[in-house]
Design an enzyme around this catalytic site. Structure first.
Site, PDB file in Angstrom:
ATOM      1  N   ARG A 233      16.096   3.878  -4.022  1.00 66.42           N
ATOM      2  CA  ARG A 233      15.393   3.614  -5.283  1.00 66.42           C
ATOM      3  C   ARG A 233      16.188   4.169  -6.458  1.00 66.42           C
ATOM      4  O   ARG A 233      16.705   5.272  -6.389  1.00 66.42           O
ATOM      5  CB  ARG A 233      14.006   4.270  -5.252  1.00 66.42           C
ATOM      6  CG  ARG A 233      12.983   3.465  -4.514  1.00 66.42           C
ATOM      7  CD  ARG A 233      11.708   4.230  -4.258  1.00 66.42           C
ATOM      8  NE  ARG A 233      11.142   4.892  -5.429  1.00 66.42           N
ATOM      9  CZ  ARG A 233       9.950   5.500  -5.426  1.00 66.42           C
ATOM     10  NH1 ARG A 233       9.218   5.527  -4.331  1.00 66.42           N
ATOM     11  NH2 ARG A 233       9.483   6.070  -6.499  1.00 66.42           N
TER      12      ARG A 233
ATOM     13  N   LYS B   2       3.477  11.441   0.470  1.00 67.16           N
ATOM     14  CA  LYS B   2       2.180  10.737   0.351  1.00 67.16           C
ATOM     15  C   LYS B   2       2.232   9.374   1.040  1.00 67.16           C
ATOM     16  O   LYS B   2       1.351   9.019   1.804  1.00 67.16           O
ATOM     17  CB  LYS B   2       1.801  10.523  -1.129  1.00 67.16           C
ATOM     18  CG  LYS B   2       1.701  11.786  -1.950  1.00 67.16           C
ATOM     19  CD  LYS B   2       1.313  11.492  -3.378  1.00 67.16           C
ATOM     20  CE  LYS B   2       2.340  10.683  -4.155  1.00 67.16           C
ATOM     21  NZ  LYS B   2       3.633  11.356  -4.350  1.00 67.16           N
TER      22      LYS B   2
ATOM     23  N   ARG C 284      -2.914   9.247 -11.409  1.00 61.93           N
ATOM     24  CA  ARG C 284      -1.756  10.102 -11.658  1.00 61.93           C
ATOM     25  C   ARG C 284      -1.887  10.886 -12.950  1.00 61.93           C
ATOM     26  O   ARG C 284      -0.982  11.659 -13.286  1.00 61.93           O
ATOM     27  CB  ARG C 284      -0.511   9.214 -11.731  1.00 61.93           C
ATOM     28  CG  ARG C 284       0.682   9.730 -10.950  1.00 61.93           C
ATOM     29  CD  ARG C 284       1.750   8.688 -11.062  1.00 61.93           C
ATOM     30  NE  ARG C 284       2.970   9.038 -10.431  1.00 61.93           N
ATOM     31  CZ  ARG C 284       3.396   8.510  -9.279  1.00 61.93           C
ATOM     32  NH1 ARG C 284       2.646   7.660  -8.616  1.00 61.93           N
ATOM     33  NH2 ARG C 284       4.574   8.836  -8.809  1.00 61.93           N
TER      34      ARG C 284
ATOM     35  N   ARG D 266      10.793  13.231 -13.113  1.00 60.78           N
ATOM     36  CA  ARG D 266       9.550  12.888 -12.416  1.00 60.78           C
ATOM     37  C   ARG D 266       8.786  14.140 -12.017  1.00 60.78           C
ATOM     38  O   ARG D 266       7.560  14.151 -12.036  1.00 60.78           O
ATOM     39  CB  ARG D 266       9.869  12.012 -11.197  1.00 60.78           C
ATOM     40  CG  ARG D 266      10.410  10.655 -11.628  1.00 60.78           C
ATOM     41  CD  ARG D 266      11.016   9.898 -10.496  1.00 60.78           C
ATOM     42  NE  ARG D 266      10.026   9.495  -9.511  1.00 60.78           N
ATOM     43  CZ  ARG D 266      10.309   9.198  -8.260  1.00 60.78           C
ATOM     44  NH1 ARG D 266      11.544   9.271  -7.824  1.00 60.78           N
ATOM     45  NH2 ARG D 266       9.362   8.823  -7.445  1.00 60.78           N
TER      46      ARG D 266
ATOM     47  N   ARG E  15      15.945   9.600   0.799  1.00 62.48           N
ATOM     48  CA  ARG E  15      14.954   8.525   0.976  1.00 62.48           C
ATOM     49  C   ARG E  15      15.613   7.151   0.875  1.00 62.48           C
ATOM     50  O   ARG E  15      16.421   6.896  -0.002  1.00 62.48           O
ATOM     51  CB  ARG E  15      13.853   8.640  -0.095  1.00 62.48           C
ATOM     52  CG  ARG E  15      12.910   7.439  -0.053  1.00 62.48           C
ATOM     53  CD  ARG E  15      11.567   7.734  -0.632  1.00 62.48           C
ATOM     54  NE  ARG E  15      11.581   8.050  -2.055  1.00 62.48           N
ATOM     55  CZ  ARG E  15      10.488   8.397  -2.733  1.00 62.48           C
ATOM     56  NH1 ARG E  15       9.314   8.483  -2.128  1.00 62.48           N
ATOM     57  NH2 ARG E  15      10.576   8.681  -4.018  1.00 62.48           N
TER      58      ARG E  15
HETATM   59  P1  ADP Z   1       5.942  10.037  -1.742  1.00 64.32           P
HETATM   60  O1  ADP Z   1       5.181   8.814  -1.305  1.00 64.32           O
HETATM   61  O2  ADP Z   1       5.056  11.247  -1.903  1.00 64.32           O
HETATM   62  O3  ADP Z   1       6.830   9.800  -2.938  1.00 64.32           O
HETATM   63  P2  ADP Z   1       7.490   9.574   0.693  1.00 64.32           P
HETATM   64  O4  ADP Z   1       6.423   9.386   1.723  1.00 64.32           O
HETATM   65  O5  ADP Z   1       8.219   8.375   0.223  1.00 64.32           O
HETATM   66  O6  ADP Z   1       6.919  10.427  -0.557  1.00 64.32           O
HETATM   67  O7  ADP Z   1       8.522  10.648   1.292  1.00 64.32           O
HETATM   68  C1  ADP Z   1       9.689  11.035   0.552  1.00 64.32           C
HETATM   69  C2  ADP Z   1      10.877  11.202   1.515  1.00 64.32           C
HETATM   70  O8  ADP Z   1      10.653  12.354   2.338  1.00 64.32           O
HETATM   71  C3  ADP Z   1      11.061  10.015   2.470  1.00 64.32           C
HETATM   72  O9  ADP Z   1      12.435   9.810   2.682  1.00 64.32           O
HETATM   73  C4  ADP Z   1      10.350  10.479   3.760  1.00 64.32           C
HETATM   74  O10 ADP Z   1      10.898   9.866   4.925  1.00 64.32           O
HETATM   75  C5  ADP Z   1      10.587  11.986   3.735  1.00 64.32           C
HETATM   76  N1  ADP Z   1       9.472  12.767   4.292  1.00 64.32           N
HETATM   77  C6  ADP Z   1       8.151  12.444   4.283  1.00 64.32           C
HETATM   78  N2  ADP Z   1       7.411  13.403   4.880  1.00 64.32           N
HETATM   79  C7  ADP Z   1       8.297  14.370   5.266  1.00 64.32           C
HETATM   80  C8  ADP Z   1       8.175  15.631   5.951  1.00 64.32           C
HETATM   81  N3  ADP Z   1       6.974  16.082   6.338  1.00 64.32           N
HETATM   82  N4  ADP Z   1       9.293  16.354   6.163  1.00 64.32           N
HETATM   83  C9  ADP Z   1      10.516  15.886   5.760  1.00 64.32           C
HETATM   84  N5  ADP Z   1      10.709  14.714   5.132  1.00 64.32           N
HETATM   85  C10 ADP Z   1       9.614  13.959   4.884  1.00 64.32           C
HETATM   86  P1  AMP Z   2       5.821   6.167  -6.736  1.00 62.26           P
HETATM   87  O1  AMP Z   2       6.256   5.056  -5.853  1.00 62.26           O
HETATM   88  O2  AMP Z   2       4.379   6.568  -6.486  1.00 62.26           O
HETATM   89  O3  AMP Z   2       6.757   7.347  -6.703  1.00 62.26           O
HETATM   90  O4  AMP Z   2       5.831   5.595  -8.228  1.00 62.26           O
HETATM   91  C1  AMP Z   2       7.040   5.181  -8.832  1.00 62.26           C
HETATM   92  C2  AMP Z   2       6.857   5.128 -10.341  1.00 62.26           C
HETATM   93  O5  AMP Z   2       5.873   4.117 -10.676  1.00 62.26           O
HETATM   94  C3  AMP Z   2       6.349   6.409 -11.004  1.00 62.26           C
HETATM   95  O6  AMP Z   2       7.374   7.345 -11.253  1.00 62.26           O
HETATM   96  C4  AMP Z   2       5.726   5.843 -12.287  1.00 62.26           C
HETATM   97  O7  AMP Z   2       6.721   5.524 -13.243  1.00 62.26           O
HETATM   98  C5  AMP Z   2       5.102   4.530 -11.808  1.00 62.26           C
HETATM   99  N1  AMP Z   2       3.703   4.740 -11.364  1.00 62.26           N
HETATM  100  C6  AMP Z   2       3.232   4.655 -10.093  1.00 62.26           C
HETATM  101  N2  AMP Z   2       1.915   4.913 -10.051  1.00 62.26           N
HETATM  102  C7  AMP Z   2       1.539   5.174 -11.333  1.00 62.26           C
HETATM  103  C8  AMP Z   2       0.312   5.538 -11.945  1.00 62.26           C
HETATM  104  N3  AMP Z   2      -0.808   5.701 -11.220  1.00 62.26           N
HETATM  105  N4  AMP Z   2       0.305   5.716 -13.290  1.00 62.26           N
HETATM  106  C9  AMP Z   2       1.414   5.568 -14.017  1.00 62.26           C
HETATM  107  N5  AMP Z   2       2.611   5.249 -13.511  1.00 62.26           N
HETATM  108  C10 AMP Z   2       2.687   5.058 -12.168  1.00 62.26           C
END
Ligand code: ADP
Ligand code: AMP
Length: 213
Positions: free
Chosen positions: A160, A13, A88, A171, A127
């Site tokens: 992270r 995302k 969420r 998660r 990541r």
């Molecule tokens: P989210 O915001 O949904 O938690 P991220 O954008 O941080 O996910 O992506 C999670 C991990 O996967 C990151 O290390 C990113 O570089 C990698 N990633 C994102 N999109 C893709 C894809 N289409 N294919 C493979 N790896 C990806």
């Molecule tokens: P993310 O970076 O989106 O993966 O979020 C990291 C963490 O932040 C999540 O696992 C939750 O613990 C918290 N968090 C982020 N967005 C929300 C939301 N909209 N509602 C509740 N918790 C959230």
């Protein structure tokens, strides 16, 4: 244009939100990034949410809604924005849609970056994120130009805490229990679009652009 990014943690995302933001010149609002910044700076909010986030749970709805609604009042959101990681839960989604209606506004797209759980675990383990600007990388598919260093701001990249394998499982459970049920809400309102998030990053983006027009 107002866009909500849907999908499991690690689906991509944030990666796609940054690309949409650059193309359409609208800001990305990532609740995860806002919480992490507060945790890093040791603010009251940061202290309040740290244990929840590190355990893979969700921050309470009221707190999260208030934070987002306040942020959406900023001048930079007037021509649109991308919400990454919010709403969420079903109550958050309902509160957000009510907030829009009160402001005579509407959501344009809820885009689901769909990735099965099996692929999530390897994505999370690779990541790396920038603790200063929030930019996201992956050791294999999206590495920084210089190992361990953010392309954008030069800070040292970190892993992270909540990307540890045991927390990732929590998660994913939280996602299936509390976040996934929101999908039907957007479907009912004709705002839902799905993209295949297992494709390469640029192909996922191409599919999103075809939806956004
Ligand atoms: P989210 O915001 O949904 O938690 P991220 O954008 O941080 O996910 O992506 C999670 C991990 O996967 C990151 O290390 C990113 O570089 C990698 N990633 C994102 N999109 C893709 C894809 N289409 N294919 C493979 N790896 C990806
Ligand atoms: P993310 O970076 O989106 O993966 O979020 C990291 C963490 O932040 C999540 O696992 C939750 O613990 C918290 N968090 C982020 N967005 C929300 C939301 N909209 N509602 C509740 N918790 C959230």
């Amino acid at each position: 244009m107002k866009i909500v990014m849907l999908g499991a943690p690690g689906a991509g995302k944030g990666t796609q939100a940054e690309k949409i933001a650059a193309k359409y010149q609208i800001p990305t609002i990532s609740t995860g990034n806002i919480f992490r910044k507060n945790m890093k700076e040791g603010t009251e909010l940061g202290k309040q949410v740290q244990a929840i986030i590190e355990a893979g749970g969700l921050v309470p709805d009221e707190l999260t809604n208030a934070l987002v609604f306040d942020r959406l009042g900023n001048e930079d959101c007037k021509d649109g924005y991308i919400l990454d990681g919010y709403p969420r839960t079903v109550p958050q989604a309902e509160a957000y849609l009510a907030f829009l209606a009160e402001n005579n506004d509407k959501l344009d797209h809820a885009i689901d970056v769909d990735v099965p759980d099996e692929s999530i675990v390897s994505r999370m383990s690779g990541r790396r994120v920038c603790p200063d600007c929030g930019e996201t990388y992956h050791l294999v598919v999206n590495p920084p130009k210089t190992e361990g260093i953010c392309n954008k701001c030069g800070a040292a990249l970190i892993q992270r805490k909540d990307d540890a394998a045991e927390t990732v499982q929590n998660r994913l459970t939280t996602y299936h229990d509390q976040t996934e049920p929101m999908i039907s809400l957007y479907k009912e309102r004709g705002m839902y679009d799905r993209v295949d998030g297992t494709q390469p990053i640029d192909k996922v983006f191409e599919d999103i652009c075809a939806i956004l027009g």
